[in-house]
Design a protein around this motif. Structure first.
Motif, PDB file in Angstrom:
ATOM      1  N   GLN A 164       0.400  -0.746  -0.332  1.00  0.00           N
ATOM      2  CA  GLN A 164      -0.195   0.139  -0.003  1.00  0.00           C
ATOM      3  C   GLN A 164       1.111   1.568   0.021  1.00  0.00           C
ATOM      4  OE1 GLN A 164      -3.750  -0.018  -0.313  1.00  0.00           O
ATOM      5  NE2 GLN A 164      -3.009   1.770  -0.646  1.00  0.00           N
ATOM      6  N   TYR A 165       1.936   1.723   0.627  1.00  0.00           N
ATOM      7  CA  TYR A 165       2.946   2.433   0.535  1.00  0.00           C
ATOM      8  C   TYR A 165       3.678   2.825  -0.212  1.00  0.00           C
ATOM      9  CZ  TYR A 165       2.428   3.497   6.242  1.00  0.00           C
ATOM     10  OH  TYR A 165       2.121   4.165   6.862  1.00  0.00           O
ATOM     11  N   GLY A 219       3.242   5.562  -3.396  1.00  0.00           N
ATOM     12  CA  GLY A 219       4.518   6.627  -3.817  1.00  0.00           C
ATOM     13  C   GLY A 219       5.386   6.574  -2.917  1.00  0.00           C
ATOM     14  N   HIS A 220       4.923   6.446  -1.529  1.00  0.00           N
ATOM     15  CA  HIS A 220       5.005   7.156   0.275  1.00  0.00           C
ATOM     16  C   HIS A 220       6.659   7.105  -0.218  1.00  0.00           C
ATOM     17  CE1 HIS A 220       4.860   7.652   4.452  1.00  0.00           C
ATOM     18  NE2 HIS A 220       6.425   6.746   4.144  1.00  0.00           N
ATOM     19  N   PRO A 229       3.989  11.027   6.332  1.00  0.00           N
ATOM     20  CA  PRO A 229       2.825  10.700   7.480  1.00  0.00           C
ATOM     21  C   PRO A 229       2.696   9.362   7.121  1.00  0.00           C
ATOM     22  CG  PRO A 229       2.269  11.844   5.538  1.00  0.00           C
ATOM     23  CD  PRO A 229       4.014  12.197   5.865  1.00  0.00           C
ATOM     24  N   ARG A 230       2.475   8.909   8.593  1.00  0.00           N
ATOM     25  CA  ARG A 230       2.276   7.546   8.274  1.00  0.00           C
ATOM     26  C   ARG A 230       0.633   6.830   8.427  1.00  0.00           C
ATOM     27  NH1 ARG A 230       6.502   7.632  12.297  1.00  0.00           N
ATOM     28  NH2 ARG A 230       5.110   7.672  14.195  1.00  0.00           N
ATOM     29  N   ARG A 231       0.844   5.633   7.936  1.00  0.00           N
ATOM     30  CA  ARG A 231      -0.994   5.025   8.812  1.00  0.00           C
ATOM     31  C   ARG A 231      -0.847   4.087   9.749  1.00  0.00           C
ATOM     32  NH1 ARG A 231      -0.215   3.345   3.508  1.00  0.00           N
ATOM     33  NH2 ARG A 231      -0.274   0.977   4.581  1.00  0.00           N
ATOM     34  N   ASP A 263       5.418   2.535   7.581  1.00  0.00           N
ATOM     35  CA  ASP A 263       6.004   2.139   7.053  1.00  0.00           C
ATOM     36  C   ASP A 263       7.748   2.160   6.824  1.00  0.00           C
ATOM     37  OD1 ASP A 263       6.804   4.727   9.287  1.00  0.00           O
ATOM     38  OD2 ASP A 263       7.033   5.865   6.692  1.00  0.00           O
ATOM     39  N   GLU A 264       8.709   2.278   8.108  1.00  0.00           N
ATOM     40  CA  GLU A 264       9.861   2.347   7.720  1.00  0.00           C
ATOM     41  C   GLU A 264      10.603   0.204   7.605  1.00  0.00           C
ATOM     42  OE1 GLU A 264      12.440   4.338  10.183  1.00  0.00           O
ATOM     43  OE2 GLU A 264      10.693   5.493  10.836  1.00  0.00           O
TER      44      GLU A 264
END
Length: 168
Positions: A33-34, A38-39, A67-69, A100-101
């Protein structure tokens, strides 16, 4: 290719990774999803520890947090181990804090595997494997780092993640 693959384009070369949705469905879905959003484009590897890991995906080259989910459940009990070339979700102390990391293991890191149910023993969920580009991982892993701007292991010369995209 049965499993999804992603191409991680970096300023030092490309890394191709295979993902394992059968073993880590939440981690793979979250990562993809990230990717699709294009995160990871124009982020950096902000943590490089020689003979350990290269970590990135959460910060821009200006060291601004993206920003992250919401965090996902930790899938470190999936039987996959943190061996050289595997991709795993980075997290804070709380076992279910990955967002996200991600990191790529530059060596075999059994201390990062699941060893118990407490947060500090739970481990880090492996969700993929580098299938081409370990030479790039090694180049990144041997960058000179220096503590600065609140980061302990920040490369002196920025290592950019130009883009991460699905690879078919």
């Amino acid at each position: 290719m049965e499993n999804p693959h992603v191409l991680i384009e970096t300023s030092l070369g490309d890394i191709l990774a295979e993902l394992y949705p059968d073993k880590a469905p939440a981690s793979v879905a979250n990562f993809l999803q990230y990717v699709d959003d294009g995160h990871y484009d124009n982020t950096i590897f902000h943590r490089v520890v020689r003979n350990f890991v290269i970590q990135g995906g959460g910060y821009t080259s200006l060291l601004e947090k993206k920003p992250r989910r919401e965090p996902i459940p930790n899938e470190a009990t999936n039987g996959l181990q943190n061996t050289a070339g595997t991709l795993a979700m980075a997290r804070a102390f709380d076992k279910d804090s990955a967002t996200d990391e991600f990191f790529i293991n530059a060596a075999d890191n059994p201390d990062l595997d699941h060893a118990g149910d407490a947060d500090d023993e739970y481990g880090y969920a492996v969700f993929g494997q580098v299938v081409d580009g370990m030479d790039v991982v090694k180049k990144i892993n041997w960058k000179v780092v220096k503590p600065r701007d609140g980061f302990d292991d920040l490369p002196v010369d920025t290592v950019d993640i130009i883009s991460v995209s699905r690879y078919e």
